[in-house]
Design a protein around this motif. Structure first.
Motif, PDB file in Angstrom:
ATOM      1  N   MET A   1       0.830  -1.199   0.000  1.00 29.37           N
ATOM      2  CA  MET A   1       0.000   0.000   0.000  1.00 29.37           C
ATOM      3  C   MET A   1       0.864   1.247   0.000  1.00 29.37           C
ATOM      4  SD  MET A   1      -2.900   1.316   2.674  1.00 29.37           S
ATOM      5  CE  MET A   1      -4.184   0.577   1.700  1.00 29.37           C
ATOM      6  N   LYS A   2       0.444   2.229  -0.786  1.00 31.18           N
ATOM      7  CA  LYS A   2       1.114   3.526  -0.810  1.00 31.18           C
ATOM      8  C   LYS A   2       0.204   4.521  -0.097  1.00 31.18           C
ATOM      9  CE  LYS A   2       3.581   2.376  -5.046  1.00 31.18           C
ATOM     10  NZ  LYS A   2       3.829   2.697  -6.475  1.00 31.18           N
ATOM     11  N   LEU A   3       0.596   4.814   1.131  1.00 28.35           N
ATOM     12  CA  LEU A   3      -0.238   5.594   2.046  1.00 28.35           C
ATOM     13  C   LEU A   3       0.413   6.931   2.354  1.00 28.35           C
ATOM     14  CD1 LEU A   3      -2.660   5.681   4.102  1.00 28.35           C
ATOM     15  CD2 LEU A   3      -1.085   4.628   5.748  1.00 28.35           C
ATOM     16  N   ALA A   4      -0.353   8.008   2.266  1.00 30.32           N
ATOM     17  CA  ALA A   4       0.153   9.341   2.601  1.00 30.32           C
ATOM     18  C   ALA A   4      -0.515   9.835   3.876  1.00 30.32           C
ATOM     19  CB  ALA A   4      -0.112  10.317   1.460  1.00 30.32           C
ATOM     20  N   ILE A   5       0.281  10.458   4.738  1.00 26.00           N
ATOM     21  CA  ILE A   5      -0.238  11.124   5.926  1.00 26.00           C
ATOM     22  C   ILE A   5      -0.372  12.598   5.580  1.00 26.00           C
ATOM     23  CG2 ILE A   5       0.063  11.567   8.377  1.00 26.00           C
ATOM     24  CD1 ILE A   5      -0.090   8.600   7.719  1.00 26.00           C
ATOM     25  N   SER A   6      -1.592  13.108   5.532  1.00 29.09           N
ATOM     26  CA  SER A   6      -1.809  14.486   5.098  1.00 29.09           C
ATOM     27  C   SER A   6      -2.322  15.356   6.237  1.00 29.09           C
ATOM     28  CB  SER A   6      -2.801  14.531   3.924  1.00 29.09           C
ATOM     29  OG  SER A   6      -4.100  14.153   4.344  1.00 29.09           O
ATOM     30  N   GLY A   7      -2.308  16.657   5.986  1.00 35.32           N
ATOM     31  CA  GLY A   7      -2.765  17.614   6.977  1.00 35.32           C
ATOM     32  C   GLY A   7      -2.054  18.935   6.792  1.00 35.32           C
ATOM     33  N   THR A   8      -2.488  19.940   7.499  1.00 31.29           N
ATOM     34  CA  THR A   8      -1.914  21.270   7.372  1.00 31.29           C
ATOM     35  C   THR A   8      -0.675  21.406   8.248  1.00 31.29           C
ATOM     36  OG1 THR A   8      -2.464  23.629   7.402  1.00 31.29           O
ATOM     37  CG2 THR A   8      -3.349  22.280   9.203  1.00 31.29           C
ATOM     38  N   TYR A   9      -0.113  22.603   8.304  1.00 32.33           N
ATOM     39  CA  TYR A   9       1.031  22.881   9.169  1.00 32.33           C
ATOM     40  C   TYR A   9       0.734  22.444  10.604  1.00 32.33           C
ATOM     41  CZ  TYR A   9       3.899  25.908   6.112  1.00 32.33           C
ATOM     42  OH  TYR A   9       4.719  26.404   5.135  1.00 32.33           O
ATOM     43  N   SER A  10       1.717  21.803  11.252  1.00 31.73           N
ATOM     44  CA  SER A  10       1.657  21.422  12.664  1.00 31.73           C
ATOM     45  C   SER A  10       0.488  20.504  13.000  1.00 31.73           C
ATOM     46  CB  SER A  10       1.577  22.685  13.559  1.00 31.73           C
ATOM     47  OG  SER A  10       2.789  23.384  13.530  1.00 31.73           O
ATOM     48  N   SER A  11       0.116  19.641  12.066  1.00 32.66           N
ATOM     49  CA  SER A  11      -0.945  18.675  12.359  1.00 32.66           C
ATOM     50  C   SER A  11      -0.375  17.356  12.869  1.00 32.66           C
ATOM     51  CB  SER A  11      -1.795  18.421  11.108  1.00 32.66           C
ATOM     52  OG  SER A  11      -1.001  17.913  10.052  1.00 32.66           O
ATOM     53  N   GLY A  12       0.953  17.192  12.810  1.00 30.73           N
ATOM     54  CA  GLY A  12       1.580  15.988  13.334  1.00 30.73           C
ATOM     55  C   GLY A  12       1.974  14.972  12.290  1.00 30.73           C
ATOM     56  N   LYS A  13       2.057  15.391  11.020  1.00 26.16           N
ATOM     57  CA  LYS A  13       2.358  14.450   9.929  1.00 26.16           C
ATOM     58  C   LYS A  13       3.701  13.750  10.110  1.00 26.16           C
ATOM     59  CE  LYS A  13       2.124  17.559   6.710  1.00 26.16           C
ATOM     60  NZ  LYS A  13       1.759  18.692   7.592  1.00 26.16           N
ATOM     61  N   THR A  14       4.740  14.532  10.383  1.00 25.49           N
ATOM     62  CA  THR A  14       6.082  13.972  10.423  1.00 25.49           C
ATOM     63  C   THR A  14       6.231  12.938  11.536  1.00 25.49           C
ATOM     64  OG1 THR A  14       7.044  15.976   9.465  1.00 25.49           O
ATOM     65  CG2 THR A  14       8.537  14.519  10.685  1.00 25.49           C
ATOM     66  N   LEU A  15       5.845  13.284  12.747  1.00 29.06           N
ATOM     67  CA  LEU A  15       5.982  12.356  13.864  1.00 29.06           C
ATOM     68  C   LEU A  15       5.102  11.123  13.660  1.00 29.06           C
ATOM     69  CD1 LEU A  15       7.651  12.258  16.419  1.00 29.06           C
ATOM     70  CD2 LEU A  15       5.722  13.253  17.661  1.00 29.06           C
ATOM     71  N   THR A  16       3.908  11.320  13.127  1.00 31.15           N
ATOM     72  CA  THR A  16       3.014  10.187  12.870  1.00 31.15           C
ATOM     73  C   THR A  16       3.617   9.249  11.833  1.00 31.15           C
ATOM     74  OG1 THR A  16       1.043  11.505  13.405  1.00 31.15           O
ATOM     75  CG2 THR A  16       0.701   9.506  12.109  1.00 31.15           C
ATOM     76  N   LYS A  75       6.913  -1.389  -3.713  1.00 27.19           N
ATOM     77  CA  LYS A  75       6.073  -2.320  -2.958  1.00 27.19           C
ATOM     78  C   LYS A  75       5.229  -1.627  -1.885  1.00 27.19           C
ATOM     79  CE  LYS A  75       9.068  -6.319  -3.709  1.00 27.19           C
ATOM     80  NZ  LYS A  75       9.872  -7.408  -3.064  1.00 27.19           N
ATOM     81  N   GLY A  76       5.373  -0.328  -1.766  1.00 25.55           N
ATOM     82  CA  GLY A  76       4.561   0.403  -0.799  1.00 25.55           C
ATOM     83  C   GLY A  76       5.384   1.212   0.174  1.00 25.55           C
ATOM     84  N   PHE A  77       4.728   2.188   0.791  1.00 27.04           N
ATOM     85  CA  PHE A  77       5.408   3.073   1.727  1.00 27.04           C
ATOM     86  C   PHE A  77       4.380   3.898   2.487  1.00 27.04           C
ATOM     87  CE2 PHE A  77       5.308   5.157  -2.491  1.00 27.04           C
ATOM     88  CZ  PHE A  77       4.513   6.262  -2.206  1.00 27.04           C
ATOM     89  N   VAL A  78       4.856   4.587   3.519  1.00 26.44           N
ATOM     90  CA  VAL A  78       4.070   5.635   4.166  1.00 26.44           C
ATOM     91  C   VAL A  78       4.807   6.940   3.896  1.00 26.44           C
ATOM     92  CG1 VAL A  78       5.240   5.252   6.399  1.00 26.44           C
ATOM     93  CG2 VAL A  78       3.078   6.521   6.309  1.00 26.44           C
ATOM     94  N   SER A  79       4.074   7.932   3.438  1.00 26.27           N
ATOM     95  CA  SER A  79       4.684   9.201   3.053  1.00 26.27           C
ATOM     96  C   SER A  79       4.360  10.296   4.067  1.00 26.27           C
ATOM     97  CB  SER A  79       4.176   9.627   1.671  1.00 26.27           C
ATOM     98  OG  SER A  79       4.698  10.895   1.321  1.00 26.27           O
ATOM     99  N   ASP A  80       5.384  11.049   4.434  1.00 22.25           N
ATOM    100  CA  ASP A  80       5.207  12.220   5.300  1.00 22.25           C
ATOM    101  C   ASP A  80       4.672  13.353   4.432  1.00 22.25           C
ATOM    102  OD1 ASP A  80       5.370  14.400   6.956  1.00 22.25           O
ATOM    103  OD2 ASP A  80       7.523  14.272   7.293  1.00 22.25           O
ATOM    104  N   GLY A  81       3.339  13.466   4.381  1.00 18.67           N
ATOM    105  CA  GLY A  81       2.701  14.459   3.531  1.00 18.67           C
ATOM    106  C   GLY A  81       2.644  13.989   2.091  1.00 18.67           C
ATOM    107  N   SER A  82       2.345  14.930   1.209  1.00 14.04           N
ATOM    108  CA  SER A  82       2.325  14.662  -0.228  1.00 14.04           C
ATOM    109  C   SER A  82       2.552  15.986  -0.936  1.00 14.04           C
ATOM    110  CB  SER A  82       0.983  14.061  -0.656  1.00 14.04           C
ATOM    111  OG  SER A  82      -0.020  15.068  -0.730  1.00 14.04           O
ATOM    112  N   SER A  83       2.717  15.916  -2.247  1.00 18.77           N
ATOM    113  CA  SER A  83       2.927  17.146  -3.007  1.00 18.77           C
ATOM    114  C   SER A  83       1.705  18.062  -2.973  1.00 18.77           C
ATOM    115  CB  SER A  83       3.285  16.808  -4.458  1.00 18.77           C
ATOM    116  OG  SER A  83       4.537  16.167  -4.532  1.00 18.77           O
TER     117      SER A  83
END
Length: 239
Positions: A1-16, A75-83
């Motif tokens: 699975m190719k999964l992105a963690i999205s959200g605005t500034y300071s929503s916790g994307k990087t740590l999540t 084969k899949g990844f979790v992405s810190d945010g997206s473009s």
């Protein structure tokens, strides 16, 4: 699975994203942050000092890095945010200005002046958005969208205010829905977020949630948080 963690500034994307990658043992992909790119792209400037043209350079640099890193993880990844977030951070500036802090006096229904420069910036953002949406549509299987429920980090790297954060958050969520990609809103504490994500996608944890979070915090703390103005002062002081 190719999964992105999205959200605005300071929503916790990087740590999540750090913690999830450890928790379920899947590769994590990212692009260098603006704070990491600034010394290369626009040496000596803070993000709030960047011109429209310089912001476009930063957006393109991050988008290209994402594409390169993602292409290696077939084969899949979790992405810190997206473009999408880079693009929306630029597109929202058509409403609030190149430096959003200069328009904090405006009401929610007011926008900055539509100067010729801003008209051109808007046209560039529209065209760039078209290319970025194509990439996102073809890349991600699903999004975990973190709600705008945390306090804005006061680290000197975010020339934004609550109106900017709200507009960016709404824009990112709307773009994901427009593309028809599943978007799951996951809030709460970090352990709650991680366990909700595991339940949503049927991931199998390989360690305790506490251990995953501790590893994530150590990685996050290793990121260079130096503000560009402080970096420039330190270099001149040594010289």
């Amino acid at each position: 699975m190719k999964l992105a963690i999205s959200g605005t500034y300071s929503s916790g994307k990087t740590l999540t994203s750090y913690a999830l990658a450890h928790y379920v043992d899947i590769p994590r992909t990212r692009a260098r942050t603006m704070r990491e790119l600034l010394p290369i792209a626009v040496p000596g400037k803070t993000l709030e000092e960047c011109s429209g043209a310089e912001l476009i350079q930063l957006i393109v640099r991050r988008h290209v890095e994402r594409c390169v890193h993602e292409s290696h993880l077939t084969k899949g990844f979790v992405s810190d945010g997206s473009s999408l977030q880079e693009w929306l951070y630029g597109a929202v500036r058509v409403i609030v200005g190149i430096n959003p802090n200069d328009s904090v006096h405006l009401s929610d229904v007011e926008t900055v002046e539509r100067t010729p420069d801003m008209e051109f910036f808007d046209a560039v953002m529209t065209q760039l958005g078209s290319a970025i949406k194509d990439h996102v549509r073809e890349t991600y299987d699903a999004f975990v969208h973190l709600p705008n429920e945390l306090e804005l980090a006061k680290d000197g790297h975010r020339p934004v205010n609550e109106r900017f954060r709200r507009l960016a958050d709404e824009g990112i969520a709307g773009a994901i829905d427009e593309l028809g990609i599943p978007r799951h809103v996951v809030g709460g504490t970090l352990p709650e977020r991680l366990n909700k994500i595991v339940d949503l996608f049927g991931f199998a944890p390989v360690m305790t949630v506490e251990e995953a979070i501790e590893r994530a915090r150590q990685e996050y703390q290793a990121v260079d948080m130096t503000i560009e103005s402080d970096r420039a002062w330190a270099v001149s002081a040594v010289s």
